[in-house]
Design a protein around this motif. Structure first.
Motif, PDB file in Angstrom:
ATOM      1  N   LEU A   8       1.027  -1.127  -0.147  1.00 40.28           N
ATOM      2  CA  LEU A   8      -0.080  -0.148   0.229  1.00 40.28           C
ATOM      3  C   LEU A   8       0.937   1.472   0.037  1.00 40.28           C
ATOM      4  N   GLY A   9       1.612   1.225   0.906  1.00 46.32           N
ATOM      5  CA  GLY A   9       2.839   1.883   0.660  1.00 46.32           C
ATOM      6  C   GLY A   9       3.703   2.428  -0.877  1.00 46.32           C
ATOM      7  N   LEU A  10       3.736   1.125  -1.520  1.00 43.15           N
ATOM      8  CA  LEU A  10       4.714   1.859  -2.256  1.00 43.15           C
ATOM      9  C   LEU A  10       3.843   1.764  -4.008  1.00 43.15           C
ATOM     10  N   PHE A  11       2.343   1.186  -3.005  1.00 35.55           N
ATOM     11  CA  PHE A  11       0.999   2.466  -4.179  1.00 35.55           C
ATOM     12  C   PHE A  11       1.427   3.229  -4.517  1.00 35.55           C
ATOM     13  N   ALA A  45       4.588  -4.657  -9.983  1.00 35.18           N
ATOM     14  CA  ALA A  45       3.382  -4.449 -11.000  1.00 35.18           C
ATOM     15  C   ALA A  45       2.687  -3.285  -9.904  1.00 35.18           C
ATOM     16  N   VAL A  46       3.011  -3.244  -7.802  1.00 35.73           N
ATOM     17  CA  VAL A  46       2.127  -2.163  -7.914  1.00 35.73           C
ATOM     18  C   VAL A  46       2.291  -0.796  -7.964  1.00 35.73           C
ATOM     19  N   VAL A  52       0.796   4.420 -13.068  1.00 32.86           N
ATOM     20  CA  VAL A  52       0.352   4.459 -14.505  1.00 32.86           C
ATOM     21  C   VAL A  52      -1.217   5.354 -14.064  1.00 32.86           C
ATOM     22  N   LEU A  53      -1.718   4.768 -12.985  1.00 35.08           N
ATOM     23  CA  LEU A  53      -2.975   5.466 -12.591  1.00 35.08           C
ATOM     24  C   LEU A  53      -2.713   6.703 -12.188  1.00 35.08           C
ATOM     25  N   GLY A  54      -1.986   7.190 -10.742  1.00 39.68           N
ATOM     26  CA  GLY A  54      -1.223   8.504 -11.511  1.00 39.68           C
ATOM     27  C   GLY A  54      -1.070   9.528 -12.338  1.00 39.68           C
TER      28      GLY A  54
END
Length: 145
Positions: A8-11, A45-46, A52-54
């Protein structure tokens, strides 16, 4: 539970780093890879998904940016937006392949939204750029390069 928090932190770091917020995610990815607790695939992957979402958030911001561009609180300076617009006008959609670059990459993704780059094209080119950068970083970190 600790692994989930690490992911979660990485994401969050990767998502934030791809937006106009000044953040970096590379150190988080490298830290997870060097810890020896994680395979290379899942952190890669995360981080890629978050990044990409950012960039997608930037594209969405670009779709409605013109009415806010001159506001004092607007987080991207006119010079950075003009530079990104120049890149996008000169190189077209292919400028998105350098969206991984610091400083100019985020405004390029915003400008793609302003200039109405089609979403499927945007996502493919940005994914190539963002995943490619993380692949190179992961390969260098794990000694695969």
């Amino acid at each position: 539970m600790a692994d989930l928090l690490a992911y979660l932190g990485l994401f969050a770091a990767a998502l934030g780093a791809a937006t106009i917020v000044p953040m970096q995610s590379e150190a988080v990815l490298v830290g997870l890879l060097l810890s020896g607790k994680f395979s290379t695939f899942w952190p890669l992957a995360v981080a890629s998904l978050g990044n990409v979402l950012g960039a997608l958030a930037n594209w969405l911001l670009g779709r409605g940016i013109e009415c806010f561009r001159e506001k004092r609180w607007f987080p991207i300076g006119p010079a950075a937006l003009d530079r990104a617009q120049g890149w996008h006008r000169r190189f077209g959609k292919w400028s998105l392949l350098v969206s991984w670059l610091p400083i100019v990459g985020d405004p390029i993704t915003v400008m793609a939204g302003v200039l109405r780059e089609p979403l499927p094209t945007f996502l493919v080119l940005v994914a190539i750029a963002k995943v490619g950068r993380y692949l190179v970083l992961a390969a260098a970190t794990t000694g695969l390069a």
